[in-house]
Design a protein around this motif. Structure first.
Motif, PDB file in Angstrom:
ATOM      1  N   LEU A 136      -5.652   3.814 -12.229  1.00 18.94           N
ATOM      2  CA  LEU A 136      -5.557   2.397 -11.901  1.00 18.94           C
ATOM      3  C   LEU A 136      -4.298   1.784 -12.509  1.00 18.94           C
ATOM      4  O   LEU A 136      -3.557   1.066 -11.832  1.00 18.94           O
ATOM      5  N   LYS A 137      -4.036   2.093 -13.783  1.00 17.45           N
ATOM      6  CA  LYS A 137      -2.861   1.539 -14.454  1.00 17.45           C
ATOM      7  C   LYS A 137      -1.570   2.017 -13.800  1.00 17.45           C
ATOM      8  O   LYS A 137      -0.618   1.244 -13.638  1.00 17.45           O
ATOM      9  N   VAL A 138      -1.523   3.294 -13.426  1.00 21.07           N
ATOM     10  CA  VAL A 138      -0.330   3.818 -12.739  1.00 21.07           C
ATOM     11  C   VAL A 138      -0.124   3.071 -11.427  1.00 21.07           C
ATOM     12  O   VAL A 138       0.984   2.630 -11.097  1.00 21.07           O
ATOM     13  N   GLY A 139      -1.205   2.892 -10.672  1.00 19.55           N
ATOM     14  CA  GLY A 139      -1.114   2.173  -9.401  1.00 19.55           C
ATOM     15  C   GLY A 139      -0.688   0.728  -9.573  1.00 19.55           C
ATOM     16  O   GLY A 139       0.157   0.222  -8.821  1.00 19.55           O
ATOM     17  N   LEU A 140      -1.252   0.052 -10.570  1.00 24.28           N
ATOM     18  CA  LEU A 140      -0.884  -1.344 -10.803  1.00 24.28           C
ATOM     19  C   LEU A 140       0.556  -1.469 -11.283  1.00 24.28           C
ATOM     20  O   LEU A 140       1.248  -2.431 -10.930  1.00 24.28           O
ATOM     21  N   ASP A 141       1.030  -0.484 -12.067  1.00 23.37           N
ATOM     22  CA  ASP A 141       2.443  -0.477 -12.463  1.00 23.37           C
ATOM     23  C   ASP A 141       3.343  -0.306 -11.237  1.00 23.37           C
ATOM     24  O   ASP A 141       4.375  -0.969 -11.114  1.00 23.37           O
ATOM     25  N   LEU A 142       2.967   0.593 -10.327  1.00 29.28           N
ATOM     26  CA  LEU A 142       3.749   0.786  -9.100  1.00 29.28           C
ATOM     27  C   LEU A 142       3.784  -0.500  -8.276  1.00 29.28           C
ATOM     28  O   LEU A 142       4.826  -0.864  -7.714  1.00 29.28           O
ATOM     29  N   LEU A 143       2.651  -1.202  -8.204  1.00 27.86           N
ATOM     30  CA  LEU A 143       2.613  -2.471  -7.472  1.00 27.86           C
ATOM     31  C   LEU A 143       3.469  -3.530  -8.163  1.00 27.86           C
ATOM     32  O   LEU A 143       4.154  -4.309  -7.504  1.00 27.86           O
ATOM     33  N   ALA A 144       3.426  -3.562  -9.503  1.00 22.96           N
ATOM     34  CA  ALA A 144       4.232  -4.535 -10.248  1.00 22.96           C
ATOM     35  C   ALA A 144       5.716  -4.302 -10.001  1.00 22.96           C
ATOM     36  O   ALA A 144       6.488  -5.259  -9.850  1.00 22.96           O
ATOM     37  N   ALA A 167       0.833  -1.207   0.000  1.00 23.23           N
ATOM     38  CA  ALA A 167       0.000   0.000   0.000  1.00 23.23           C
ATOM     39  C   ALA A 167       0.865   1.254   0.000  1.00 23.23           C
ATOM     40  O   ALA A 167       0.540   2.252  -0.655  1.00 23.23           O
ATOM     41  N   ALA A 168       1.996   1.214   0.704  1.00 22.03           N
ATOM     42  CA  ALA A 168       2.905   2.367   0.737  1.00 22.03           C
ATOM     43  C   ALA A 168       3.549   2.605  -0.632  1.00 22.03           C
ATOM     44  O   ALA A 168       3.865   3.745  -0.979  1.00 22.03           O
ATOM     45  N   ALA A 169       3.712   1.551  -1.420  1.00 22.86           N
ATOM     46  CA  ALA A 169       4.319   1.690  -2.749  1.00 22.86           C
ATOM     47  C   ALA A 169       3.421   2.469  -3.702  1.00 22.86           C
ATOM     48  O   ALA A 169       3.893   2.976  -4.725  1.00 22.86           O
ATOM     49  N   LEU A 170       2.138   2.598  -3.375  1.00 26.17           N
ATOM     50  CA  LEU A 170       1.213   3.321  -4.258  1.00 26.17           C
ATOM     51  C   LEU A 170       1.436   4.830  -4.227  1.00 26.17           C
ATOM     52  O   LEU A 170       0.996   5.538  -5.131  1.00 26.17           O
ATOM     53  N   ALA A 171       2.091   5.323  -3.184  1.00 32.47           N
ATOM     54  CA  ALA A 171       2.592   6.690  -3.084  1.00 32.47           C
ATOM     55  C   ALA A 171       1.543   7.793  -3.022  1.00 32.47           C
ATOM     56  O   ALA A 171       1.507   8.546  -2.079  1.00 32.47           O
TER      57      ALA A 171
END
Length: 197
Positions: A178-186, A138-142
């Motif tokens: 959503l895509k930015v967040g999923l990229d950050l999670l990846a 969750a912290a990686a989502l920034a």
């Protein structure tokens, strides 16, 4: 004097419709969301997005008589066709971390955890590890807007359309967040490297 025999504990009644949902999932081979309870019955895994999905069967409710299975509440990670494989996997892993953290925290401690000293303040290590994994992801989502969209789609199963209507943003904006967040999670999970620039 007649002998009294101890009665075997009776299993609690299943919530309305759960037995039918379990039967349908077993018929179509979607038993990945099922687990056995203490009485040996197949049950939906409580608190998961998969358990909230509703399977409907036409033709009297049986696939063996030619009924067609319809899945309601389609998982947004599956329904959004423009997501990459890494984005879907990252969203799924984020969901699994969240569900594991909450599911593990509700389980009673096993005997070896009560005897073993490998816990902090009475909390088993497996519960702490599950909570930490979710907190780090969750912290990686920034950014709070990115985190909010990812949480609503991955954890709550809300559709992009519903989020866009509620926030007043366009659907393309919600999908981009959503895509930015999923990229950050990846990147956080090591599924893809950081992009330069």
């Amino acid at each position: 004097m007649p002998r009294r025999t101890a009665k075997k504990p009776q299993p609690p009644k299943l919530p309305k419709g759960e037995a039918e949902q379990v039967r349908i999932r077993r018929e179509v081979g979607h038993d990945f969301a099922l687990k056995e309870d203490a009485f040996g019955r197949q049950r939906l895994t409580a608190g998961t997005a998969e358990a909230r999905r509703l399977y409907e069967v036409s033709n009297g409710g049986y696939t063996s008589t030619g009924g067609i299975v319809r899945l309601r509440n389609v998982d947004p990670l599956v329904g959004i066709t423009s997501l990459s494989r890494q984005q879907r996997e990252a969203g799924g892993r984020f969901r699994n971390d969240f569900e594991r953290a909450h599911r593990e925290g509700l389980q009673p401690q096993s005997w070896n955890e009560r005897v073993d000293g490998s816990r902090v303040n009475g909390i088993p290590d497996r519960v702490l590890n599950a909570g930490r994994a979710h907190a780090h992801a969750a912290a990686a989502l920034a950014h709070w807007e990115v985190a909010d969209v990812v949480r609503k789609v991955c954890l709550e199963g809300q559709s992009v359309k519903a989020i866009a209507e509620r926030t007043g943003d366009g659907r393309d904006v919600v999908v981009k967040l959503l895509k930015v967040g999923l990229d950050l999670l990846a990147v956080h999970y090591g599924m893809m490297g950081r992009r330069a620039g």
